[in-house]
Design an enzyme around this catalytic site. Structure first.
Site, PDB file in Angstrom:
ATOM      1  N   LEU A 129       0.868  -1.180   0.000  1.00  0.00           N
ATOM      2  CA  LEU A 129       0.000   0.000   0.000  1.00  0.00           C
ATOM      3  C   LEU A 129       0.907   1.234   0.000  1.00  0.00           C
ATOM      4  O   LEU A 129       1.797   1.348   0.845  1.00  0.00           O
ATOM      5  CB  LEU A 129      -0.923   0.015   1.220  1.00  0.00           C
ATOM      6  CG  LEU A 129      -1.993   1.127   1.256  1.00  0.00           C
ATOM      7  CD1 LEU A 129      -3.215   0.671   2.074  1.00  0.00           C
ATOM      8  CD2 LEU A 129      -1.481   2.457   1.815  1.00  0.00           C
ATOM      9  N   ILE A 130       0.696   2.113  -0.967  1.00  0.00           N
ATOM     10  CA  ILE A 130       1.554   3.301  -1.122  1.00  0.00           C
ATOM     11  C   ILE A 130       0.679   4.552  -1.019  1.00  0.00           C
ATOM     12  O   ILE A 130      -0.401   4.609  -1.622  1.00  0.00           O
ATOM     13  CB  ILE A 130       2.260   3.294  -2.500  1.00  0.00           C
ATOM     14  CG1 ILE A 130       2.962   1.961  -2.752  1.00  0.00           C
ATOM     15  CG2 ILE A 130       3.249   4.467  -2.604  1.00  0.00           C
ATOM     16  CD1 ILE A 130       3.407   1.747  -4.194  1.00  0.00           C
ATOM     17  N   GLY A 158       0.088   8.660  -1.757  1.00  0.00           N
ATOM     18  CA  GLY A 158       0.541   9.712  -2.685  1.00  0.00           C
ATOM     19  C   GLY A 158       1.011   9.188  -4.029  1.00  0.00           C
ATOM     20  O   GLY A 158       2.091   9.539  -4.500  1.00  0.00           O
ATOM     21  N   SER A 199      -0.449   9.715  -6.978  1.00  0.00           N
ATOM     22  CA  SER A 199      -0.991  10.454  -8.132  1.00  0.00           C
ATOM     23  C   SER A 199       0.118  10.992  -9.028  1.00  0.00           C
ATOM     24  O   SER A 199      -0.142  11.350 -10.181  1.00  0.00           O
ATOM     25  CB  SER A 199      -1.877  11.609  -7.651  1.00  0.00           C
ATOM     26  OG  SER A 199      -1.098  12.578  -6.972  1.00  0.00           O
ATOM     27  N   GLY A 251       5.784   8.341  -5.931  1.00  0.00           N
ATOM     28  CA  GLY A 251       4.751   7.365  -5.565  1.00  0.00           C
ATOM     29  C   GLY A 251       4.189   6.654  -6.793  1.00  0.00           C
ATOM     30  O   GLY A 251       3.985   5.434  -6.777  1.00  0.00           O
ATOM     31  N   TYR A 286      10.461  22.141   6.477  1.00  0.00           N
ATOM     32  CA  TYR A 286      10.406  20.860   5.757  1.00  0.00           C
ATOM     33  C   TYR A 286      11.412  19.874   6.367  1.00  0.00           C
ATOM     34  O   TYR A 286      11.078  18.716   6.632  1.00  0.00           O
ATOM     35  CB  TYR A 286      10.709  21.107   4.273  1.00  0.00           C
ATOM     36  CG  TYR A 286      10.778  19.854   3.440  1.00  0.00           C
ATOM     37  CD1 TYR A 286       9.621  19.150   3.101  1.00  0.00           C
ATOM     38  CD2 TYR A 286      12.004  19.356   2.988  1.00  0.00           C
ATOM     39  CE1 TYR A 286       9.692  17.984   2.332  1.00  0.00           C
ATOM     40  CE2 TYR A 286      12.075  18.208   2.228  1.00  0.00           C
ATOM     41  CZ  TYR A 286      10.914  17.523   1.895  1.00  0.00           C
ATOM     42  OH  TYR A 286      10.990  16.377   1.140  1.00  0.00           O
TER      43      TYR A 286
HETATM   44  N1  LIG Z   1      11.063  15.701  -5.521  1.00  0.00           N
HETATM   45  C1  LIG Z   1      11.986  15.980  -4.637  1.00  0.00           C
HETATM   46  O1  LIG Z   1      12.891  16.785  -4.907  1.00  0.00           O
HETATM   47  C2  LIG Z   1      12.024  15.252  -3.313  1.00  0.00           C
HETATM   48  C3  LIG Z   1      13.258  15.170  -2.647  1.00  0.00           C
HETATM   49  C4  LIG Z   1      13.310  14.484  -1.429  1.00  0.00           C
HETATM   50  C5  LIG Z   1      12.171  13.912  -0.892  1.00  0.00           C
HETATM   51  N2  LIG Z   1      10.981  14.013  -1.562  1.00  0.00           N
HETATM   52  C6  LIG Z   1       9.807  13.373  -0.940  1.00  0.00           C
HETATM   53  O2  LIG Z   1       9.317  12.393  -1.834  1.00  0.00           O
HETATM   54  C7  LIG Z   1       7.918  12.199  -1.600  1.00  0.00           C
HETATM   55  C8  LIG Z   1       7.180  12.252  -2.923  1.00  0.00           C
HETATM   56  O3  LIG Z   1       7.347  13.533  -3.494  1.00  0.00           O
HETATM   57  P1  LIG Z   1       7.399  13.794  -5.074  1.00  0.00           P
HETATM   58  O4  LIG Z   1       8.678  14.474  -5.365  1.00  0.00           O
HETATM   59  O5  LIG Z   1       7.026  12.575  -5.823  1.00  0.00           O
HETATM   60  O6  LIG Z   1       6.287  14.951  -5.201  1.00  0.00           O
HETATM   61  P2  LIG Z   1       4.838  14.969  -5.874  1.00  0.00           P
HETATM   62  O7  LIG Z   1       4.965  14.627  -7.329  1.00  0.00           O
HETATM   63  O8  LIG Z   1       4.269  16.303  -5.504  1.00  0.00           O
HETATM   64  O9  LIG Z   1       4.053  13.811  -5.123  1.00  0.00           O
HETATM   65  C9  LIG Z   1       3.603  13.955  -3.793  1.00  0.00           C
HETATM   66  C10 LIG Z   1       2.403  13.096  -3.609  1.00  0.00           C
HETATM   67  O10 LIG Z   1       1.926  13.280  -2.266  1.00  0.00           O
HETATM   68  C11 LIG Z   1       0.516  13.472  -2.335  1.00  0.00           C
HETATM   69  N3  LIG Z   1      -0.026  14.159  -1.166  1.00  0.00           N
HETATM   70  C12 LIG Z   1       0.197  15.425  -0.746  1.00  0.00           C
HETATM   71  N4  LIG Z   1      -0.520  15.673   0.373  1.00  0.00           N
HETATM   72  C13 LIG Z   1      -1.196  14.526   0.665  1.00  0.00           C
HETATM   73  C14 LIG Z   1      -2.084  14.135   1.693  1.00  0.00           C
HETATM   74  N5  LIG Z   1      -2.462  14.978   2.662  1.00  0.00           N
HETATM   75  N6  LIG Z   1      -2.576  12.863   1.673  1.00  0.00           N
HETATM   76  C15 LIG Z   1      -2.214  12.000   0.711  1.00  0.00           C
HETATM   77  N7  LIG Z   1      -1.406  12.313  -0.308  1.00  0.00           N
HETATM   78  C16 LIG Z   1      -0.886  13.567  -0.320  1.00  0.00           C
HETATM   79  C17 LIG Z   1       0.303  14.231  -3.624  1.00  0.00           C
HETATM   80  O11 LIG Z   1      -1.059  14.108  -3.978  1.00  0.00           O
HETATM   81  P3  LIG Z   1      -1.950  15.244  -4.691  1.00  0.00           P
HETATM   82  O12 LIG Z   1      -1.844  14.933  -6.153  1.00  0.00           O
HETATM   83  O13 LIG Z   1      -3.294  15.036  -4.115  1.00  0.00           O
HETATM   84  O14 LIG Z   1      -1.333  16.577  -4.319  1.00  0.00           O
HETATM   85  C18 LIG Z   1       1.248  13.469  -4.537  1.00  0.00           C
HETATM   86  O15 LIG Z   1       0.665  12.282  -4.997  1.00  0.00           O
HETATM   87  C19 LIG Z   1       7.493  13.295  -0.599  1.00  0.00           C
HETATM   88  O16 LIG Z   1       7.413  12.726   0.698  1.00  0.00           O
HETATM   89  C20 LIG Z   1       8.641  14.297  -0.664  1.00  0.00           C
HETATM   90  O17 LIG Z   1       8.783  15.001   0.544  1.00  0.00           O
HETATM   91  C21 LIG Z   1      10.881  14.668  -2.752  1.00  0.00           C
END
Ligand SMILES: NC(=O)c1ccc[n+]([C@@H]2O[C@H](COP(=O)([O-])OP(=O)(O)OC[C@H]3O[C@@H](n4cnc5c(N)ncnc54)[C@H](OP(=O)(O)O)[C@@H]3O)[C@@H](O)[C@H]2O)c1
Length: 274
Positions: free
Chosen positions: A6-7, A9, A11, A15, A146
């Site tokens: 189960l993952i 986020g 969308s 994820g 953050y």
């Molecule tokens: N990209 C980077 O540079 C980076 C670096 C280090 C760590 N991370 C971490 O990696 C993880 C994934 O990020 P990503 O880069 O793939 O960004 P992303 O494309 O914005 O994906 C984040 C996901 O989290 C979901 N989300 C946000 N708030 C939520 C909530 N309250 N309940 C359930 N889902 C929620 C979003 O859904 P919606 O579509 O509904 O908004 C989206 O599916 C995060 O934990 C982030 O902190 C990212």
């Protein structure tokens, strides 16, 4: 027996890439998101269940776990991937924004962990994977909120890993680096408006320009999905799974040199004129 993950986020970004990879490797995938979009995974599959889950809504967490268990008979692995970003100066960040970040990145993770533990204990096994960030290893300026939200998850996860050993439940961290290809930066854009006041602007411009020339390649969705697969299938006791050249660079600096050397190198990196 086919395993189930189960993952949260799924969308977009990391994820979505995780869900695609586990499906391709033959797993049952409970892909959860705030607003389910069945179209994003292409063809329907008996091994894919798309469910609503907002990590700030405990009822939606309980429902998704119950529906996932009903569909596939159990949940072997939980990945707390959902997260939101914020770049801001601390003195300009209102309480409401600070709390919004922690509600999702920290309390949301605590809530899903608490909800899945009874199911994993009943099964007699399980793995919880919490996605943090390279900034939890090497904190950077202007992302203190953050970073705090992710460092809290790091300490929590390590503590929980000892607490759950006796139940054959593993707790692990996946620590991704910066990936501008996900929706992460754009998602935070609105929230960040006006949170870097004038007195910080020159530093912020210089610092962000320097970071844009970061000496390592950006992290990719494939690297993060791969690290998560390893964390989900590893039999050993490893806690951290690093993803991305920038994470590895920071980890080496932090853990393979002295604290003084590490801090001097970080200051050098953050000096926009340096
Ligand atoms: N990209 C980077 O540079 C980076 C670096 C280090 C760590 N991370 C971490 O990696 C993880 C994934 O990020 P990503 O880069 O793939 O960004 P992303 O494309 O914005 O994906 C984040 C996901 O989290 C979901 N989300 C946000 N708030 C939520 C909530 N309250 N309940 C359930 N889902 C929620 C979003 O859904 P919606 O579509 O509904 O908004 C989206 O599916 C995060 O934990 C982030 O902190 C990212």
């Amino acid at each position: 027996m086919t395993k189930t993950i189960l993952i949260t986020g799924t969308s977009s970004g990391y994820g979505k890439a995780m869900a695609d990879l586990f499906l391709a490797r033959g797993w049952n995938v409970v892909a959860t998101m705030r607003r389910p979009e069945p179209g994003i995974f292409g063809n329907a599959s008996d091994q894919l269940k798309i469910l609503p889950l907002d990590v700030t809504d405990p009822d939606s967490i309980d429902r998704a776990i119950a529906d996932g268990v009903a569909a596939f008979g159990g949940i072997d692995v939980l990945v707390n991937n959902a997260g939101i970003g914020l770049a801001s100066a601390v003195e300009a960040t209102p309480d409401s924004t600070l709390r919004e970040i922690f509600e999702t990145n920290t309390f949301g993770v605590f809530a899903t962990c608490r909800a899945i533990i009874p199911q994993m204990r009943k099964q007699g096994h399980g793995t919880i994977i919490n996605v943090t960030s390279s900034v939890a290893i090497g904190p950077m300026p202007l992302v203190a909120i953050y970073t705090g939200s992710k460092c809290a998850v790091e300490g929590y996860s390590e503590s929980l890993s000892y607490e759950l050993d006796m139940f054959n439940i593993k707790v692990r961290l996946v620590e991704p680096g910066l990936a501008p290809t996900t929706r992460f930066a754009a998602n935070g854009g609105e929230r960040m408006q006006g949170l870097i006041p004038a007195d910080y602007q020159a530093f912020a411009h210089g610092f962000f320009a320097k970071m844009a020339q970061y000496p390592t390649p950006y992290c990719t969705e494939a690297e993060v999905a791969g690290a998560t697969f390893l964390a989900a299938t590893d039999e050993g006791q490893q806690l951290r799974y690093l993803a991305g050249a920038d994470t590895r660079l920071l980890a080496e600096l932090r853990w393979s040199t002295s604290e003084d050397h590490y801090l001097a190198k970080m200051r050098e990196m953050f000096d926009p004129l340096g």
